[in-house]
Design a protein around this motif. Structure first.
Motif, PDB file in Angstrom:
ATOM      1  N   TYR A 173       0.823  -1.206   0.000  1.00  0.00           N
ATOM      2  CA  TYR A 173       0.000   0.000   0.000  1.00  0.00           C
ATOM      3  C   TYR A 173       0.863   1.265   0.000  1.00  0.00           C
ATOM      4  O   TYR A 173       0.546   2.246  -0.699  1.00  0.00           O
ATOM      5  N   GLN A 174       1.931   1.273   0.771  1.00  0.00           N
ATOM      6  CA  GLN A 174       2.775   2.459   0.825  1.00  0.00           C
ATOM      7  C   GLN A 174       3.430   2.748  -0.525  1.00  0.00           C
ATOM      8  O   GLN A 174       3.584   3.912  -0.914  1.00  0.00           O
ATOM      9  N   SER A 175       3.814   1.710  -1.232  1.00  0.00           N
ATOM     10  CA  SER A 175       4.399   1.903  -2.563  1.00  0.00           C
ATOM     11  C   SER A 175       3.324   2.250  -3.582  1.00  0.00           C
ATOM     12  O   SER A 175       3.530   3.101  -4.457  1.00  0.00           O
ATOM     13  N   ILE A 205       6.231  -9.900  -7.959  1.00  0.00           N
ATOM     14  CA  ILE A 205       6.082  -8.691  -8.778  1.00  0.00           C
ATOM     15  C   ILE A 205       6.544  -7.438  -8.030  1.00  0.00           C
ATOM     16  O   ILE A 205       6.245  -6.321  -8.447  1.00  0.00           O
ATOM     17  N   GLY A 206       7.291  -7.635  -6.938  1.00  0.00           N
ATOM     18  CA  GLY A 206       7.724  -6.495  -6.129  1.00  0.00           C
ATOM     19  C   GLY A 206       8.473  -5.440  -6.920  1.00  0.00           C
ATOM     20  O   GLY A 206       8.319  -4.239  -6.679  1.00  0.00           O
ATOM     21  N   TRP A 207       9.288  -5.906  -7.897  1.00  0.00           N
ATOM     22  CA  TRP A 207      10.078  -4.933  -8.658  1.00  0.00           C
ATOM     23  C   TRP A 207       9.193  -3.971  -9.439  1.00  0.00           C
ATOM     24  O   TRP A 207       9.565  -2.826  -9.678  1.00  0.00           O
ATOM     25  N   ALA A 212       8.141   1.018 -10.021  1.00  0.00           N
ATOM     26  CA  ALA A 212       7.723   1.922 -11.092  1.00  0.00           C
ATOM     27  C   ALA A 212       6.613   2.856 -10.633  1.00  0.00           C
ATOM     28  O   ALA A 212       6.490   3.983 -11.134  1.00  0.00           O
ATOM     29  N   PHE A 213       5.782   2.429  -9.669  1.00  0.00           N
ATOM     30  CA  PHE A 213       4.687   3.276  -9.203  1.00  0.00           C
ATOM     31  C   PHE A 213       5.195   4.526  -8.508  1.00  0.00           C
ATOM     32  O   PHE A 213       4.494   5.535  -8.435  1.00  0.00           O
ATOM     33  N   ASP A 250       0.439  -2.203 -16.925  1.00  0.00           N
ATOM     34  CA  ASP A 250      -0.966  -1.800 -16.898  1.00  0.00           C
ATOM     35  C   ASP A 250      -1.278  -1.345 -15.473  1.00  0.00           C
ATOM     36  O   ASP A 250      -1.638  -2.145 -14.606  1.00  0.00           O
ATOM     37  N   THR A 251      -1.116  -0.063 -15.227  1.00  0.00           N
ATOM     38  CA  THR A 251      -1.174   0.448 -13.855  1.00  0.00           C
ATOM     39  C   THR A 251      -2.543   0.254 -13.202  1.00  0.00           C
ATOM     40  O   THR A 251      -2.620  -0.091 -12.029  1.00  0.00           O
TER      41      THR A 251
END
Length: 345
Positions: free
Chosen positions: A93-95, A224-226, A230-231, A244-245
Motif C-alpha cells: 500500500y505504501q508503494s 512482482i515487487g520490482w 515503477a509506481f 498496466d497500472t
C-alpha cells in the motif's frame, strides 16, 4: 544513503543482514515454544514434538501435549503468517499510494471486519461464523470504497483514499452502535476484547484456512515487487514501462485486502504492524521493493511472534496485542519521523 530505485531489482543478494532477517522469525519461534504460563522443560518439548514421527515411550502428560500442539504451535504459526502478511500489505500500500503514512486499513478493511465480528458476537454466533462475518465485512468495506471512488471522478489515488476514510468512519460508527446496544455484562466485554486483538483463540483449523488466503498473496507480491518500484515514478511513467497500472493497482489492492481481512478475522484488529515494519525494512535494506517486500514479511513475522510472547508472559492476564503494538509502534514511528528516514526523498 538511499538505495537506487532500480538497482538489482531482479536479485535478492545473500548477505548477513538478509540472512538475519530471514532467520529471525524462526529463531524466535523456537524460543517461543519454551515460554508460557504453563512451564515445560526443553527435553519434554522435544520429545512431544518428535512423538508423531518417533514411536517412543510417553513420558509426558496429555495436558502437556495439548499445550504444545493446540496452543503454542497454532499461536506461533498464526503470528508468523499474520505478522508477515500485514507487513507485506503495508509495504504494498505504501508503494502503491506513494505515501509512507499509509497502512493496510487505509481503505477501511479493519473497521469493516470489526463491525462484522461485533454483529456476530452480538448475535451469539459460533466462532467460525464470527470469523466469516468479519472477513466478509472487511472485504465489503474495501469494495464499497473502490465503488465510491469510481462514482466520484478525480485523482484516483486521492479519491480512493478519501473513500476509504469515509468507509472506515462509517463502520467505526456502526461498531460504536453495536457496542451501545450490546449487553454490558456479557456481549460488550467480548466485543471490546476481540477488537483489541489476540491470538489466544487461534486453532490449527484457522491456520489451515489462513494459508491459502495469506501465503499465495504474499508470494505474488514478492514476485512482482520490482514492478512496484515503477509506481513511485507516477502512473504515466509506470505505464510507459509497459505496466498496466490500473489493472495492477486493483489486483494489489484486492490481494492486500484479502490478506488483511483474513488476518483481522481470526485475531482481531492489530494495528501499527503494516505501518511500522515496512519503514524498519527500508532502514535496514533500502526502498527497493524486490527486497523490501520479502524482508517486510520476515520482519513482521518476527515482530508479532515477539509481541505475542510479551502479551502472554508479561502478566498473569494476557495483554491484548493491539495495545502492545501501539505502545511499541507509536514511539518508533515518532522516532523515524523525527529522523525523516521514511524511505522517500
Amino acid at each position: 544513503m538511499a538505495v537506487p530505485l532500480f538497482k538489482k531489482i531482479s536479485h535478492f543478494p545473500i548477505s548477513l543482514e538478509i540472512g538475519l532477517i530471514v532467520l529471525s522469525p524462526f529463531i524466535l519461534a523456537g524460543f517461543s515454544m519454551f515460554f508460557g504460563q504453563y512451564f515445560l522443560d526443553p527435553i519434554t518439548i522435544f520429545k512431544i514434538l518428535l512423538s508423531p514421527f518417533l514411536h517412543t515411550q510417553q513420558t509426558w502428560t496429555d495436558a502437556q501435549a495439548n499445550v504444545i500442539f493446540n496452543i503454542r504451535i497454532p499461536r506461533i504459526i498464526g503470528a508468523f503468517l499474520i505478522g508477515g502478511g500485514l507487513s507485506v500489505a503495508g509495504a504494498v500500500y505504501q508503494s502503491l499510494f506513494r505515501n509512507p503514512m499509509v497502512s493496510p486499513d487505509i481503505l477501511g478493511v479493519s473497521s469493516g471486519a470489526g463491525f462484522g465480528a461485533a454483529i456476530a458476537i452480538l448475535c451469539s454466533l459460533p466462532v467460525l461464523m464470527i470469523e466469516g462475518s468479519a472477513f466478509f465485512f472487511g472485504l465489503a468495506s474495501v469494495g464499497f470504497a473502490v465503488t465510491l471512488a469510481k462514482i466520484y471522478k478525480g485523482e484516483s489515488i486521492l479519491v480512493l483514499v478519501l473513500s476509504g476514510i469515509i468507509m472506515g468512519s462509517l463502520f467505526t460508527s456502526l461498531i460504536s452502535l453495536v457496542k451501545y446496544v450490546a449487553d454490558p455484562t456479557a456481549k460488550l466485554p467480548a466485543i471490546t476484547y476481540w477488537l483489541m486483538g489476540s491470538l489466544s483463540a487461534v486453532s490449527m483449523s484457522d491456520i489451515f484456512l489462513a494459508i491459502p488466503f495469506i501465503l499465495p498473496g504474499v508470494v505474488y507480491c514478492m514476485v512482482i515487487g520490482w514492478r512496484l518500484n515503477a509506481f513511485s515514478l507516477g502512473d504515466e511513467e509506470a505505464g510507459s514501462l509497459g505496466i498496466d497500472t490500473t489493472r495492477m493497482k486493483y489486483i494489489l489492492i484486492f490481494i492486500s485486502t484479502l490478506i488483511t481481512a483474513y488476518s483481522v478475522s481470526i485475531c482481531g484488529i492489530i494495528g501499527w504492524i503494516g505501518l511500522v515494519i515496512p519503514h524498519l525494512g527500508r532502514m535496514l535494506i533500502g526502498p527497493d521493493n524486490a527486497r523490501l517486500i520479502p524482508a517486510s514479511f520476515f520482519l513482521g513475522a518476527a515482530y508479532l511472534i515477539l509481541i505475542d510472547n510479551i502479551a502472554r508472559n508479561a502478566t498473569s492476564a494476557e495483554i491484548p496485542l493491539g495495545i502492545l503494538t501501539a505502545i511499541v509502534g507509536v514511539p518508533f514511528f515518532a522516532y523515524i519521523m523525527a529522523k525523516r528516514d521514511v524511505g522517500w526523498t
